[in-house]
Design a protein around this motif. Structure first.
Motif, PDB file in Angstrom:
ATOM      1  N   ARG A  61      12.706 109.519  93.448  1.00 57.36           N
ATOM      2  CA  ARG A  61      13.861 110.506  93.355  1.00 57.36           C
ATOM      3  C   ARG A  61      13.408 111.901  93.924  1.00 57.36           C
ATOM      4  NH1 ARG A  61      15.911 111.558  87.584  1.00 57.36           N
ATOM      5  NH2 ARG A  61      13.619 111.264  86.782  1.00 57.36           N
ATOM      6  N   VAL A  62      12.387 112.389  93.952  1.00 57.59           N
ATOM      7  CA  VAL A  62      11.906 113.580  94.824  1.00 57.59           C
ATOM      8  C   VAL A  62      11.926 113.490  96.293  1.00 57.59           C
ATOM      9  CG1 VAL A  62      10.153 115.457  94.983  1.00 57.59           C
ATOM     10  CG2 VAL A  62      10.473 114.303  92.916  1.00 57.59           C
ATOM     11  N   LYS A  63      11.523 112.180  96.763  1.00 58.70           N
ATOM     12  CA  LYS A  63      11.862 111.832  98.120  1.00 58.70           C
ATOM     13  C   LYS A  63      12.774 111.787  98.778  1.00 58.70           C
ATOM     14  CE  LYS A  63       9.849 108.973 101.654  1.00 58.70           C
ATOM     15  NZ  LYS A  63       9.628 107.587 101.889  1.00 58.70           N
ATOM     16  N   ALA A  64      13.664 111.307  97.810  1.00 63.09           N
ATOM     17  CA  ALA A  64      15.122 110.982  98.435  1.00 63.09           C
ATOM     18  C   ALA A  64      15.815 112.370  98.278  1.00 63.09           C
ATOM     19  CB  ALA A  64      16.017 110.107  97.173  1.00 63.09           C
ATOM     20  N   LEU A  65      15.748 113.147  97.529  1.00 61.00           N
ATOM     21  CA  LEU A  65      16.272 114.588  97.454  1.00 61.00           C
ATOM     22  C   LEU A  65      15.776 115.300  98.684  1.00 61.00           C
ATOM     23  CD1 LEU A  65      17.034 116.949  94.624  1.00 61.00           C
ATOM     24  CD2 LEU A  65      15.826 117.743  96.474  1.00 61.00           C
ATOM     25  N   ALA A  66      14.702 115.152  98.949  1.00 60.94           N
ATOM     26  CA  ALA A  66      14.003 115.888 100.260  1.00 60.94           C
ATOM     27  C   ALA A  66      14.624 115.384 101.514  1.00 60.94           C
ATOM     28  CB  ALA A  66      12.593 115.793 100.474  1.00 60.94           C
ATOM     29  N   ASP A  67      14.558 113.992 101.802  1.00 61.39           N
ATOM     30  CA  ASP A  67      15.220 113.461 102.659  1.00 61.39           C
ATOM     31  C   ASP A  67      16.598 113.761 103.074  1.00 61.39           C
ATOM     32  OD1 ASP A  67      12.581 112.578 103.436  1.00 61.39           O
ATOM     33  OD2 ASP A  67      13.152 110.402 102.656  1.00 61.39           O
ATOM     34  N   ALA A  68      17.417 113.707 101.778  1.00 63.39           N
ATOM     35  CA  ALA A  68      18.772 114.090 101.906  1.00 63.39           C
ATOM     36  C   ALA A  68      18.985 115.457 102.429  1.00 63.39           C
ATOM     37  CB  ALA A  68      19.589 113.935 100.933  1.00 63.39           C
ATOM     38  N   ALA A  69      18.056 116.454 101.885  1.00 68.48           N
ATOM     39  CA  ALA A  69      18.562 117.765 102.426  1.00 68.48           C
ATOM     40  C   ALA A  69      17.929 117.825 103.930  1.00 68.48           C
ATOM     41  CB  ALA A  69      17.368 118.781 101.435  1.00 68.48           C
ATOM     42  N   ARG A  70      17.094 117.202 104.114  1.00 69.61           N
ATOM     43  CA  ARG A  70      16.659 117.316 105.649  1.00 69.61           C
ATOM     44  C   ARG A  70      17.819 116.931 106.617  1.00 69.61           C
ATOM     45  NH1 ARG A  70      11.334 115.113 104.107  1.00 69.61           N
ATOM     46  NH2 ARG A  70       9.903 116.904 104.303  1.00 69.61           N
ATOM     47  N   GLU A  71      18.271 115.778 106.026  1.00 65.90           N
ATOM     48  CA  GLU A  71      19.581 115.137 106.901  1.00 65.90           C
ATOM     49  C   GLU A  71      20.715 116.063 107.001  1.00 65.90           C
ATOM     50  OE1 GLU A  71      20.292 111.331 105.683  1.00 65.90           O
ATOM     51  OE2 GLU A  71      18.405 110.497 105.881  1.00 65.90           O
ATOM     52  N   ALA A  72      20.757 117.004 105.774  1.00 62.17           N
ATOM     53  CA  ALA A  72      21.967 117.828 105.793  1.00 62.17           C
ATOM     54  C   ALA A  72      21.739 119.079 106.549  1.00 62.17           C
ATOM     55  CB  ALA A  72      22.479 117.929 104.434  1.00 62.17           C
ATOM     56  N   GLY A  73      20.637 119.454 107.041  1.00 63.10           N
ATOM     57  CA  GLY A  73      20.327 120.481 107.974  1.00 63.10           C
ATOM     58  C   GLY A  73      19.422 121.621 107.531  1.00 63.10           C
ATOM     59  N   LEU A  74      18.629 121.219 106.222  1.00 62.14           N
ATOM     60  CA  LEU A  74      17.692 121.940 105.855  1.00 62.14           C
ATOM     61  C   LEU A  74      16.321 121.873 106.407  1.00 62.14           C
ATOM     62  CD1 LEU A  74      18.192 124.424 103.905  1.00 62.14           C
ATOM     63  CD2 LEU A  74      17.467 123.016 101.986  1.00 62.14           C
ATOM     64  N   LYS A  75      15.533 122.901 106.676  1.00 64.53           N
ATOM     65  CA  LYS A  75      14.358 122.691 107.610  1.00 64.53           C
ATOM     66  C   LYS A  75      13.033 122.946 106.562  1.00 64.53           C
ATOM     67  CE  LYS A  75      16.189 123.721 111.939  1.00 64.53           C
ATOM     68  NZ  LYS A  75      16.549 124.563 113.071  1.00 64.53           N
ATOM     69  N   PHE A  76      12.273 122.371 106.652  1.00 65.42           N
ATOM     70  CA  PHE A  76      11.080 122.510 105.674  1.00 65.42           C
ATOM     71  C   PHE A  76      10.000 121.423 106.142  1.00 65.42           C
ATOM     72  CE2 PHE A  76      13.827 120.237 102.811  1.00 65.42           C
ATOM     73  CZ  PHE A  76      13.093 119.141 102.438  1.00 65.42           C
TER      74      PHE A  76
END
Length: 117
Positions: free
Chosen positions: A102-117
């Protein structure tokens, strides 16, 4: 050392590093039923954006709140809220949780939506 103490030790090391960078952080917390995400200012005093599976906008579209699909939705929402608050780059604080599921899925979705980290 038990499971919670190990997680808190990992979280402390990571948070000390992020604090030294004075970066805006995306903090993630998960329980057995829900997942929560917050974008916190560099000094740690202000929450700039938040999203979780307890919110009705996110929860209405989900069958379960404790799976990868729910984490993906939270990731999309937190990225959208952070970008609307003027934050485009964050440091990822996984709160000592291991980076998978779940942690990886949240991070990947945030990256795809335009957040950079």
């Amino acid at each position: 050392m038990d499971k919670k103490k190990s997680r808190m030790k990992r979280a402390l090391k990571l948070r000390c590093k992020i604090k030294s960078l004075n970066a805006v952080r995306l903090s993630v917390h998960k329980t057995s039923q829900h997942i929560y995400a917050q974008v916190i200012s560099g000094d740690g005093t202000t929450t700039l954006a938040s999203a979780s599976t307890t919110q009705t906008q996110i929860n209405a579209n989900l069958k379960n709140t404790n799976n990868i699909e729910a984490a993906t939705e939270v990731g999309k929402w937190i990225a959208k809220n952070a970008i609307s608050a003027g934050v485009s780059e964050v440091a990822f604080d996984r709160s000592g949780f291991k980076y998978h599921g779940r942690v990886k899925a949240l991070a990947d979705a945030a990256r795809e939506a335009g957040l950079k980290f």
